[in-house]
Design a protein around this motif. Sequence first.
Motif, short mmCIF file in Angstrom:
data_model
loop_
_atom_site.label_atom_id
_atom_site.label_comp_id
_atom_site.label_asym_id
_atom_site.label_seq_id
_atom_site.Cartn_x
_atom_site.Cartn_y
_atom_site.Cartn_z
N LYS A 14 0.87 -1.18 0.00
CA LYS A 14 0.00 0.00 0.00
C LYS A 14 0.90 1.22 0.00
O LYS A 14 1.87 1.29 0.75
CB LYS A 14 -0.90 0.02 1.24
N PRO A 15 0.59 2.21 -0.82
CA PRO A 15 1.41 3.42 -0.82
C PRO A 15 1.20 4.22 0.46
O PRO A 15 0.20 4.04 1.17
CB PRO A 15 0.88 4.19 -2.03
N SER A 16 2.15 5.07 0.74
CA SER A 16 2.02 5.95 1.90
C SER A 16 2.75 7.26 1.62
O SER A 16 3.55 7.35 0.69
CB SER A 16 2.60 5.28 3.15
N ILE A 17 2.42 8.25 2.43
CA ILE A 17 3.17 9.50 2.40
C ILE A 17 3.86 9.60 3.76
O ILE A 17 3.38 9.05 4.75
CB ILE A 17 2.27 10.73 2.15
N GLN A 18 4.99 10.26 3.79
CA GLN A 18 5.72 10.42 5.03
C GLN A 18 5.83 11.89 5.37
O GLN A 18 6.20 12.72 4.54
CB GLN A 18 7.12 9.81 4.91
N ILE A 19 5.49 12.20 6.61
CA ILE A 19 5.63 13.55 7.15
C ILE A 19 6.43 13.41 8.44
O ILE A 19 5.95 12.79 9.40
CB ILE A 19 4.26 14.21 7.41
N GLY A 20 7.64 13.94 8.43
CA GLY A 20 8.53 13.74 9.57
C GLY A 20 8.90 12.27 9.66
O GLY A 20 9.27 11.65 8.66
N GLU A 21 8.74 11.69 10.80
CA GLU A 21 9.05 10.27 11.01
C GLU A 21 7.83 9.37 10.80
O GLU A 21 7.94 8.16 10.80
CB GLU A 21 9.61 10.05 12.42
N LYS A 22 6.67 9.99 10.63
CA LYS A 22 5.40 9.24 10.56
C LYS A 22 5.00 8.96 9.12
O LYS A 22 5.09 9.84 8.26
CB LYS A 22 4.31 10.07 11.26
N LYS A 23 4.57 7.73 8.86
CA LYS A 23 4.05 7.35 7.54
C LYS A 23 2.54 7.18 7.65
O LYS A 23 2.04 6.59 8.60
CB LYS A 23 4.69 6.06 7.05
N SER A 29 -7.36 2.36 -3.74
CA SER A 29 -8.32 1.49 -4.42
C SER A 29 -9.00 2.28 -5.53
O SER A 29 -9.09 3.51 -5.47
CB SER A 29 -9.37 0.96 -3.44
N VAL A 30 -9.48 1.60 -6.53
CA VAL A 30 -10.17 2.25 -7.64
C VAL A 30 -11.34 3.07 -7.10
O VAL A 30 -11.54 4.23 -7.50
CB VAL A 30 -10.63 1.22 -8.69
N GLU A 31 -12.08 2.49 -6.20
CA GLU A 31 -13.24 3.17 -5.62
C GLU A 31 -12.82 4.49 -4.95
O GLU A 31 -13.43 5.54 -5.17
CB GLU A 31 -13.92 2.26 -4.61
#
Length: 99
Positions: A14-23, A29-31
Amino acid sequence: MATINITDKFSKDKPSIQIGEKKYPVNNSVEAVMKFEEMAGDGSIKALLSSIEEILGKEAFAEIGVMKLPVSDVKVLMLGVMAAMQDLPYEEAAARFQQ
């Protein structure tokens, strides 16, 4: 008739974004992406914020403090979310958005 097994071809990450140390996981999903596009396509800041909340979830939205961010940072967040949903580097998503 042949059976083509594509089980191992599906992405388990699953993709994620990271801000500081937190992901923060991004719902790609398509929906979710269709709903994101529909809501963000409205063009209003309210729709933009709702679409970010939809993709990140209420808890992450609150933890990041999206409602207190400057508009310029919300744009950065939006581009990061779009990049994660499409599995693109941030810079490429930013270049596409500018077009």
